[in-house]
Design an enzyme around this catalytic site. Structure first.
Site, mmCIF file in Angstrom:
data_model
loop_
_atom_site.group_PDB
_atom_site.id
_atom_site.type_symbol
_atom_site.label_atom_id
_atom_site.label_comp_id
_atom_site.label_asym_id
_atom_site.label_seq_id
_atom_site.Cartn_x
_atom_site.Cartn_y
_atom_site.Cartn_z
ATOM 1 N N HIS A 1 49.550 36.618 41.656
ATOM 2 C CA HIS A 1 49.982 35.880 42.856
ATOM 3 C C HIS A 1 50.110 34.381 42.578
ATOM 4 O O HIS A 1 49.427 33.835 41.707
ATOM 5 C CB HIS A 1 49.055 36.144 44.055
ATOM 6 C CG HIS A 1 47.675 35.560 43.967
ATOM 7 N ND1 HIS A 1 46.536 36.320 44.080
ATOM 8 C CD2 HIS A 1 47.237 34.288 43.810
ATOM 9 C CE1 HIS A 1 45.469 35.532 44.007
ATOM 10 N NE2 HIS A 1 45.864 34.297 43.832
ATOM 11 N N ASP B 1 48.348 26.607 50.653
ATOM 12 C CA ASP B 1 47.870 27.716 51.485
ATOM 13 C C ASP B 1 46.562 27.368 52.178
ATOM 14 O O ASP B 1 45.958 26.324 51.898
ATOM 15 C CB ASP B 1 47.721 28.998 50.638
ATOM 16 C CG ASP B 1 47.116 28.723 49.260
ATOM 17 O OD1 ASP B 1 46.447 27.699 49.110
ATOM 18 O OD2 ASP B 1 47.324 29.541 48.355
ATOM 19 N N GLU C 1 50.855 37.836 47.449
ATOM 20 C CA GLU C 1 50.293 38.945 46.673
ATOM 21 C C GLU C 1 51.411 39.859 46.170
ATOM 22 O O GLU C 1 52.553 39.768 46.638
ATOM 23 C CB GLU C 1 49.331 39.741 47.570
ATOM 24 C CG GLU C 1 48.135 38.937 48.071
ATOM 25 C CD GLU C 1 47.084 38.649 46.994
ATOM 26 O OE1 GLU C 1 47.406 38.681 45.791
ATOM 27 O OE2 GLU C 1 45.920 38.393 47.372
ATOM 28 N N ASP D 1 46.101 38.933 39.643
ATOM 29 C CA ASP D 1 47.102 39.961 39.993
ATOM 30 C C ASP D 1 48.524 39.393 40.009
ATOM 31 O O ASP D 1 49.452 40.054 40.466
ATOM 32 C CB ASP D 1 46.771 40.617 41.347
ATOM 33 C CG ASP D 1 46.822 39.631 42.521
ATOM 34 O OD1 ASP D 1 47.135 38.438 42.307
ATOM 35 O OD2 ASP D 1 46.553 40.061 43.660
HETATM 36 C C1 F6R Z 1 45.072 28.278 45.604
HETATM 37 C C2 F6R Z 1 46.084 29.276 45.345
HETATM 38 C C3 F6R Z 1 45.852 30.460 44.489
HETATM 39 C C4 F6R Z 1 45.100 30.130 43.201
HETATM 40 C C5 F6R Z 1 44.869 31.423 42.404
HETATM 41 C C6 F6R Z 1 44.071 31.152 41.149
HETATM 42 O O1 F6R Z 1 45.587 27.246 46.453
HETATM 43 O O2 F6R Z 1 47.144 29.155 45.881
HETATM 44 O O3 F6R Z 1 47.105 31.034 44.141
HETATM 45 O O4 F6R Z 1 45.840 29.219 42.441
HETATM 46 O O5 F6R Z 1 44.182 32.332 43.202
HETATM 47 O O6 F6R Z 1 42.788 30.760 41.504
HETATM 48 P P1 F6R Z 1 41.787 30.164 40.428
HETATM 49 O O7 F6R Z 1 42.369 28.879 39.964
HETATM 50 O O8 F6R Z 1 40.494 29.929 41.186
HETATM 51 O O9 F6R Z 1 41.670 31.160 39.345
#
Ligand code: F6R
Length: 256
Positions: A133, A62, A138, A131
């Site tokens: 995702h 992403d 989301e 959450d």
């Molecule tokens: C990042 C991504 C997000 C993260 C998620 C967890 O490329 O796709 O889905 O993996 O937000 O983020 P952290 O690891 O910072 O808790």
């Protein structure tokens, strides 16, 4: 789904990634804080043990929309700073969705086409949001979604403000993310989750129903998914005894 509960998630994850890197496979990379230790372990193996990524290519999950590529928090820069600049992968083969595109709708479809033209992603690394995702799909995301423009959930904006001097207003509202349908096409999904903050989302992912309100639950639909957890992230799982038993008695797997 294989559930691995371990004190060293980064070592288990690096072992899996290493086996794909040695075969010159296409890697799907994630950003965020979770994979950082895994990347550090892979960089160590590259420097000390000669692990090479020279035959690999990579696709990011992403990207924020509206941040210039050279912005420190763009995922284009983040993955280079945290991983790919420190190993021998060809920089031209590290692809990410174009968050600077004036037409994000087309940018999503082009990204899916680029993945397809490269022969698909062999191993996709994933984190999970508090959450539920994955990527930036989301809650409420279509389980069949493709790479596309999404609006971030306010919880994700709060979670990610730490990367923007703690200022929620600086966090972009929109992202381009691989869709859940895109992610499901990778050959092997490897999700890492650590810490108590991920406990609820992990329980929903592993033991809840497959549901759009927990996008990560689509991993239940994938024939080859590995979920690597520390004890805190796994603490809400009811079926822990079986996951440990199944891992200890795992049948040998042929190939990938
Ligand atoms: C990042 C991504 C997000 C993260 C998620 C967890 O490329 O796709 O889905 O993996 O937000 O983020 P952290 O690891 O910072 O808790």
């Amino acid at each position: 789904m294989e559930i691995v509960i371990t004190d060293r998630p980064e070592v288990i994850a690096a072992d899996i990634i290493e086996s794909y890197a040695r075969a010159g496979k296409t890697l799907g990379l994630a950003t965020g804080s979770t994979p950082v230790k895994t990347y550090q372990e892979l960089i160590r193996r590259h420097r000390e043990e000669g692990l090479s990524f020279a035959e690999c290519r990579a696709f990011l999950l992403d990207e924020y929309v509206g941040l210039p590529r050279e912005h420190e928090q763009s995922y284009y820069r983040t993955i280079r700073r945290e991983f790919t600049d420190a190993v021998d992968i060809d920089d031209a083969l590290v692809a990410s969705p174009d968050g600077t595109s004036t037409d994000p709708l087309t940018a999503g479809a082009s990204y899916d086409a680029a993945i397809r033209n490269a022969g698909g992603i062999d191993l996709q690394l994933l984190g999970i949001g508090s959450d539920g995702h994955i990527g930036f799909n989301e809650p409420g995301s279509s389980l069949a979604s493709r790479t596309r423009l999404k609006t971030l959930h306010p919880q994700t904006i709060r979670d990610n403000a730490r990367f923007f001097d703690g200022d929620e207003d600086q966090v972009p509202r929109h992202v381009l993310t691989q869709g859940l349908g895109t992610i499901l096409e990778a050959g092997h999904l490897l999700l890492i989750a650590t810490g108590a903050g991920k406990q609820e989302a992990v329980t929903a992912l592993v033991e809840g129903p497959v549901a759009a309100w927990c996008p990560a639950s689509v991993l239940q639909l994938h024939p080859h998914a590995t979920v690597v957890l520390d004890a805190a992230a796994a603490a809400g799982l009811k079926n822990r005894e079986y996951y440990r038993f199944a891992l200890a008695n795992k049948p040998a797997r042929q190939g990938f």
